[in-house]
Design a protein around this motif. Structure first.
Motif, short mmCIF file in Angstrom:
data_model
loop_
_atom_site.label_atom_id
_atom_site.label_comp_id
_atom_site.label_asym_id
_atom_site.label_seq_id
_atom_site.Cartn_x
_atom_site.Cartn_y
_atom_site.Cartn_z
N SER A 149 23.27 -21.68 -45.80
CA SER A 149 22.73 -20.68 -46.72
C SER A 149 21.21 -20.84 -46.86
O SER A 149 20.47 -19.84 -46.85
CB SER A 149 23.40 -20.81 -48.09
OG SER A 149 22.80 -19.96 -49.04
N ARG A 163 25.84 -11.69 -38.57
CA ARG A 163 27.25 -11.34 -38.38
C ARG A 163 28.07 -12.62 -38.42
O ARG A 163 27.69 -13.63 -37.83
CB ARG A 163 27.47 -10.63 -37.06
CG ARG A 163 28.95 -10.23 -36.82
CD ARG A 163 29.14 -9.61 -35.45
NE ARG A 163 28.34 -8.42 -35.30
CZ ARG A 163 27.81 -8.01 -34.13
NH1 ARG A 163 28.01 -8.72 -33.04
NH2 ARG A 163 27.09 -6.92 -34.08
N ILE A 164 29.20 -12.55 -39.10
CA ILE A 164 30.15 -13.67 -39.11
C ILE A 164 31.39 -13.22 -38.34
O ILE A 164 32.03 -12.24 -38.72
CB ILE A 164 30.52 -14.08 -40.55
CG1 ILE A 164 29.25 -14.41 -41.34
CG2 ILE A 164 31.46 -15.28 -40.53
CD1 ILE A 164 29.53 -14.79 -42.78
N THR A 191 35.63 -13.74 -43.54
CA THR A 191 35.34 -13.20 -44.87
C THR A 191 35.18 -14.32 -45.89
O THR A 191 34.28 -14.28 -46.76
CB THR A 191 36.46 -12.24 -45.31
OG1 THR A 191 36.59 -11.18 -44.34
CG2 THR A 191 36.15 -11.64 -46.67
N LEU A 194 31.85 -15.90 -45.65
CA LEU A 194 30.85 -15.06 -46.29
C LEU A 194 30.85 -15.24 -47.80
O LEU A 194 29.80 -15.36 -48.44
CB LEU A 194 31.08 -13.59 -45.93
CG LEU A 194 30.18 -12.59 -46.67
CD1 LEU A 194 28.70 -12.85 -46.36
CD2 LEU A 194 30.55 -11.16 -46.32
N HIS A 195 32.04 -15.29 -48.42
CA HIS A 195 32.13 -15.44 -49.87
C HIS A 195 31.42 -16.71 -50.33
O HIS A 195 30.68 -16.69 -51.33
CB HIS A 195 33.59 -15.46 -50.32
CG HIS A 195 34.28 -14.14 -50.18
ND1 HIS A 195 33.63 -12.95 -50.34
CD2 HIS A 195 35.60 -13.83 -49.93
CE1 HIS A 195 34.49 -11.94 -50.18
NE2 HIS A 195 35.69 -12.46 -49.92
N GLU A 204 24.27 -10.60 -49.52
CA GLU A 204 25.47 -10.03 -48.90
C GLU A 204 25.16 -8.80 -48.06
O GLU A 204 25.86 -8.51 -47.08
CB GLU A 204 26.48 -9.69 -50.00
CG GLU A 204 27.85 -9.29 -49.49
CD GLU A 204 28.84 -9.13 -50.62
OE1 GLU A 204 30.04 -8.93 -50.34
OE2 GLU A 204 28.42 -9.20 -51.80
N PHE A 207 24.79 -8.90 -44.11
CA PHE A 207 25.89 -9.44 -43.30
C PHE A 207 26.85 -8.37 -42.80
O PHE A 207 27.08 -7.35 -43.45
CB PHE A 207 26.67 -10.48 -44.10
CG PHE A 207 25.98 -11.80 -44.22
CD1 PHE A 207 26.29 -12.85 -43.38
CD2 PHE A 207 24.99 -11.98 -45.17
CE1 PHE A 207 25.64 -14.06 -43.48
CE2 PHE A 207 24.33 -13.19 -45.27
CZ PHE A 207 24.66 -14.24 -44.43
N VAL A 209 30.92 -8.60 -40.97
CA VAL A 209 32.04 -9.52 -40.78
C VAL A 209 33.02 -8.89 -39.80
O VAL A 209 33.30 -7.68 -39.86
CB VAL A 209 32.75 -9.81 -42.12
CG1 VAL A 209 34.05 -10.58 -41.88
CG2 VAL A 209 31.84 -10.62 -43.03
N VAL A 235 28.52 -17.83 -36.93
CA VAL A 235 27.55 -17.18 -37.81
C VAL A 235 26.34 -16.88 -36.93
O VAL A 235 25.71 -17.79 -36.39
CB VAL A 235 27.16 -18.07 -39.00
CG1 VAL A 235 26.15 -17.36 -39.89
CG2 VAL A 235 28.41 -18.45 -39.79
#
Length: 243
Positions: A149, A163-164, A191, A194-195, A204, A207, A209, A235
């Motif tokens: 992060s 992009r994840i 997901t 990402l959270h 957010e 991004f 996903v 990631v």
């Protein structure tokens, strides 16, 4: 004293032959140590600009100047072109990622690579998720996700897209699993990552996903080692062409 006698006493003109070899050796040694000193500081995007100024260098078609300055055809300054600045930001991000995740890279929990998508930071699913589950093992993953992060929120990446991507091996999900197939499992893992990243401070809105199940393997699926290699969450700091 006549000229003939003078010539016999005069030393041969020029340097001795051995000086040529010695000079070459000293020059090569100097070049070697300068390269060793500066190799970590090479700016690959400036290097590409310099190479592009020459004709006949493979795919580089040549240019008109080596000097950083105004490019009349573009009405801009070469060293401040957006693409070059964004390229430098990606190069800096790679160096930062390799340094940040050095312990996990050594233990193969994290991989840092580059491909056509951009800079890829891969998290080994077996290390960060509970078996056959999309639930993040947060005790194991907390430090990595916090550092990730911090990397993604640096000013150099403020205008980037990320992009994840979730990936699985080819083994089917358990019949009693809440995930009907690997599509649901891979998407849920991406997901959930990402959270947690959002909880740790990322934006957010930067991004995307996706869950790719087992459609993008990186290793041979016929071995347990290959399957473990394929179970991952990527990631990606995207290049402009993959937004």
């Amino acid at each position: 004293m006549d000229d003939g006698l003078k010539c016999k006493k005069c030393p041969p003109a020029g340097a001795p032959d051995w000086m040529v070899t010695y000079g070459d050796m000293v020059t090569l040694l100097l070049t070697f140590f300068v390269t060793m000193f500066s190799i970590d500081d090479i700016d690959y995007y400036e290097l590409r600009m310099i190479l592009a100024a020459f004709s006949g260098l493979g795919s580089y078609q040549g240019g008109r100047t080596l000097q950083a300055g105004a490019a009349a055809e573009l009405g801009n300054t070469i060293m401040s072109l957006p693409a070059m600045q964004r390229g430098r930001a990606l190069d800096k991000a790679k160096k930062a990622a390799l340094s940040t995740f050095q312990p996990e890279i050594k233990t193969k929990k994290v991989r840092v690579t580059e491909d056509e998508r951009g800079l890829v930071i891969s998290l080994a699913a077996d290390s960060f998720f509970k078996p056959a589950s999309a639930e993040v093992d947060i005790e194991e993953a907390r430090s990595v996700l916090q550092r990730l992060s911090s990397l993604l929120t640096t000013p150099d990446l403020s205008d980037r897209k990320f992009r994840i991507e979730g990936h699985t091996d080819s083994s089917p999900t358990d019949a009693n699993s809440p995930y009907y197939s690997n599509w649901e499992l891979s998407t849920a893992r991406a997901t959930n990552v990402l959270h947690y990243l959002v909880d740790f401070g990322v934006n957010e809105q930067q991004f995307q996903v996706s869950g790719l199940a087992d459609t993008e393997p990186m290793a041979d699926e016929t071995t347990p080692e290959g399957q473990a290699y394929n179970r991952r969450v990527d990631v990606i700091i995207l290049t402009d062409g993959h937004l």
